[in-house]
Design a protein around this motif. Structure first.
Motif, PDB file in Angstrom:
ATOM      1  N   ARG A  29       0.769  -1.249  -0.221  1.00 53.92           N
ATOM      2  CA  ARG A  29       0.218   0.065   0.026  1.00 53.92           C
ATOM      3  C   ARG A  29       0.904   1.208  -0.195  1.00 53.92           C
ATOM      4  O   ARG A  29       0.436   2.370  -0.799  1.00 53.92           O
ATOM      5  CB  ARG A  29      -0.998  -0.008   1.412  1.00 53.92           C
ATOM      6  CG  ARG A  29      -2.113   0.704   1.096  1.00 53.92           C
ATOM      7  CD  ARG A  29      -3.200   0.629   2.151  1.00 53.92           C
ATOM      8  NE  ARG A  29      -3.683  -0.640   1.648  1.00 53.92           N
ATOM      9  CZ  ARG A  29      -4.244  -1.655   2.370  1.00 53.92           C
ATOM     10  NH1 ARG A  29      -3.651  -1.771   3.682  1.00 53.92           N
ATOM     11  NH2 ARG A  29      -4.723  -2.815   1.816  1.00 53.92           N
TER      12      ARG A  29
ATOM     13  N   THR B 148      -6.166  -0.177  -2.097  1.00 53.92           N
ATOM     14  CA  THR B 148      -6.976   0.454  -0.943  1.00 53.92           C
ATOM     15  C   THR B 148      -8.089  -0.546  -0.801  1.00 53.92           C
ATOM     16  O   THR B 148      -8.276  -1.554  -1.443  1.00 53.92           O
ATOM     17  CB  THR B 148      -7.461   1.819  -1.514  1.00 53.92           C
ATOM     18  OG1 THR B 148      -8.225   2.501  -0.420  1.00 53.92           O
ATOM     19  CG2 THR B 148      -8.491   1.731  -2.572  1.00 53.92           C
TER      20      THR B 148
ATOM     21  N   ALA C 131     -11.462   2.189   4.377  1.00 50.81           N
ATOM     22  CA  ALA C 131     -10.886   3.331   4.348  1.00 50.81           C
ATOM     23  C   ALA C 131     -12.312   4.420   3.823  1.00 50.81           C
ATOM     24  O   ALA C 131     -12.168   5.655   4.108  1.00 50.81           O
ATOM     25  CB  ALA C 131     -10.060   3.695   2.942  1.00 50.81           C
TER      26      ALA C 131
ATOM     27  N   TYR D 166     -10.607   9.600  -0.068  1.00 54.40           N
ATOM     28  CA  TYR D 166      -9.565   9.056   1.023  1.00 54.40           C
ATOM     29  C   TYR D 166      -9.737   9.966   2.224  1.00 54.40           C
ATOM     30  O   TYR D 166      -9.955  11.197   2.402  1.00 54.40           O
ATOM     31  CB  TYR D 166      -8.112   9.053   0.631  1.00 54.40           C
ATOM     32  CG  TYR D 166      -8.046   7.805  -0.422  1.00 54.40           C
ATOM     33  CD1 TYR D 166      -7.192   6.807  -0.166  1.00 54.40           C
ATOM     34  CD2 TYR D 166      -8.282   8.186  -1.731  1.00 54.40           C
ATOM     35  CE1 TYR D 166      -6.854   5.654  -1.266  1.00 54.40           C
ATOM     36  CE2 TYR D 166      -8.008   7.197  -2.714  1.00 54.40           C
ATOM     37  CZ  TYR D 166      -7.315   6.164  -2.424  1.00 54.40           C
ATOM     38  OH  TYR D 166      -7.109   5.115  -3.449  1.00 54.40           O
TER      39      TYR D 166
ATOM     40  N   GLN E 259      -6.418   6.366   5.655  1.00 52.77           N
ATOM     41  CA  GLN E 259      -6.074   6.457   4.263  1.00 52.77           C
ATOM     42  C   GLN E 259      -5.345   5.160   3.725  1.00 52.77           C
ATOM     43  O   GLN E 259      -5.187   4.638   2.847  1.00 52.77           O
ATOM     44  CB  GLN E 259      -5.451   7.563   3.831  1.00 52.77           C
ATOM     45  CG  GLN E 259      -3.930   7.772   4.726  1.00 52.77           C
ATOM     46  CD  GLN E 259      -3.688   9.216   4.388  1.00 52.77           C
ATOM     47  OE1 GLN E 259      -2.930   9.625   3.577  1.00 52.77           O
ATOM     48  NE2 GLN E 259      -3.951  10.002   5.617  1.00 52.77           N
TER      49      GLN E 259
END
Length: 382
Positions: A89, A236, A240, A254, A260
């Motif tokens: 990520r 993602t 989130a 985000y 995030q």
């Protein structure tokens, strides 16, 4: 002194001397009740489980972690099942539309090393690895590399998993280019080496978990995200969406906090166990400083006793260590070959001694469930 915390694991292995706790740590007894509590809460809350976990258990874990790391913003901690999820990520937050330059070392754990080795096969990725040995000159060599290019990511361990050597986070972070993302792998340091991140908390991402010295088992890793971070990772997940979102036009929104970097559905039993362990340590007065002192005493005794028992391979001169007072919770012997190392691991296992190795490096880990008698028993079996 602290064996009472581990009665179940110790009873399950009565004849084994477990000196691989840097790899698979025994869990304190309190984690069993925590594991069952996760089941009970899942039964109690069912569809409302996520709301309860994120409003109650996550803040509890965040505060306990932050208190042990000197962090002022517990809410900037996010959880995932493993560190690789965070690694990718973080990497996916970089701009892949241009050349990506990554500075790291030759001693990073596989969750990062394997991933960047694969990415380095792409022409867009440039990866430079600074050797950690000889460690006497590591910081100077890494600092020189920091100033040699415009790096997008700088990634290094606080305690290197294949040696136990400790890097100076503050020193290296201070020399990092302002535009670079600085990521510290603290897995072998968290709840082992005393750590105060207060002076660098606005500069670094800090990655760790409970599988090693936090002793909560697998499935509970965390990432500290500096305040003011506004990233849009490609990798993602729906967690989130649980926070206030900021978006431009039709962009995917985000959160403006640590979420995030959140992923998706995960088993939070590991977080329950982590909470139980950290709460137990708190009640027992077991700060990282106290735990470190206990381990240091046993490491020192081990090396002293070893010096009086000649062994063809296990010799104090073979231990990778520069500063005994500032070292991880395992001692690493650098042996002549991988074959010699694997053979010795098997021989030790035959004597009831559990260790592990990486290549030609044999590791002995020390934990709270060891006392002086365990160390002397270890020496007598060698």
């Amino acid at each position: 002194m602290y064996k009472h915390l581990y009665q179940r694991f110790l009873a399950a292995h009565p004849s084994e001397l477990h000196f691989a706790c840097h790899s698979h740590h025994y869990w304190p007894d309190c984690t069993r009740e925590a594991h069952l509590q996760y089941w009970d809460d899942s039964c109690k809350y069912v569809d409302d489980k996520w709301g309860y976990i994120f409003s109650t258990k996550v803040p509890q874990a965040q505060k306990l972690i932050a208190a042990n790391l000197g962090l002022s913003h517990p809410e900037q901690i996010v959880f995932a099942p493993n560190t690789h999820e965070f690694v990718f990520r973080l990497l996916s937050s970089l701009n892949w539309k241009k050349p990506v330059r990554i500075l790291t070392t030759d001693s990073e754990f596989y969750s990062f090393d394997r991933q960047i080795n694969r990415l380095s096969e792409l022409p867009e990725f440039e990866v430079v690895k600074v050797p950690t040995l000889p460690f006497e000159t590591f910081h100077e060599r890494f600092e020189e590399a920091l100033g040699s290019a415009n790096w997008d990511m700088i990634f290094f361990s606080q305690v290197f998993f294949n040696s136990g050597l400790v890097a100076d986070i503050s020193r290296l972070a201070a020399k990092a280019p302002a535009s670079a993302m600085v990521v510290i792998d603290g897995y072998h340091a968290f709840m082992a080496v005393p750590t105060d991140l207060s002076s660098v908390q606005e500069r670094i991402f800090y990655l760790a978990g409970s599988y090693k010295y936090a002793q909560g088992g697998e499935g509970a890793c965390f990432l500290y995200v500096p305040t003011g971070t506004r990233h849009r990772p490609l990798y993602t997940g729906w967690f989130a969406e649980l926070s206030h979102l900021s978006a431009v036009g039709n962009e995917v929104g985000y959160p403006t906090n640590a979420l995030q970097y959140a992923g998706s559905t995960m088993d939070f039993s590991g977080v329950y166990r982590l909470i139980a362990t950290l709460e137990t340590f708190k009640k027992e007065g077991l700060s990282a400083e106290v735990i470190h002192q206990v381990v240091q005493r046993n490491q020192k005794l081990f090396l002293q006793e070893l010096s009086g028992k000649p062994h063809p391979l296990l010799q104090g001169s073979k231990v990778l260590m520069t500063h005994p007072e500032q070292h991880g919770h395992f001692l690493t012997f650098e042996l002549p070959s991988t074959e010699d190392t694997q053979k010795l691991v098997k021989e030790l296992a035959g004597k009831g001694i559990k260790t592990d190795s990486r290549g030609n490096r044999l590791r002995f880990g020390f934990g709270l469930y060891h006392d002086e008698q365990d160390v002397r028993d270890l020496i007598s079996r060698l």
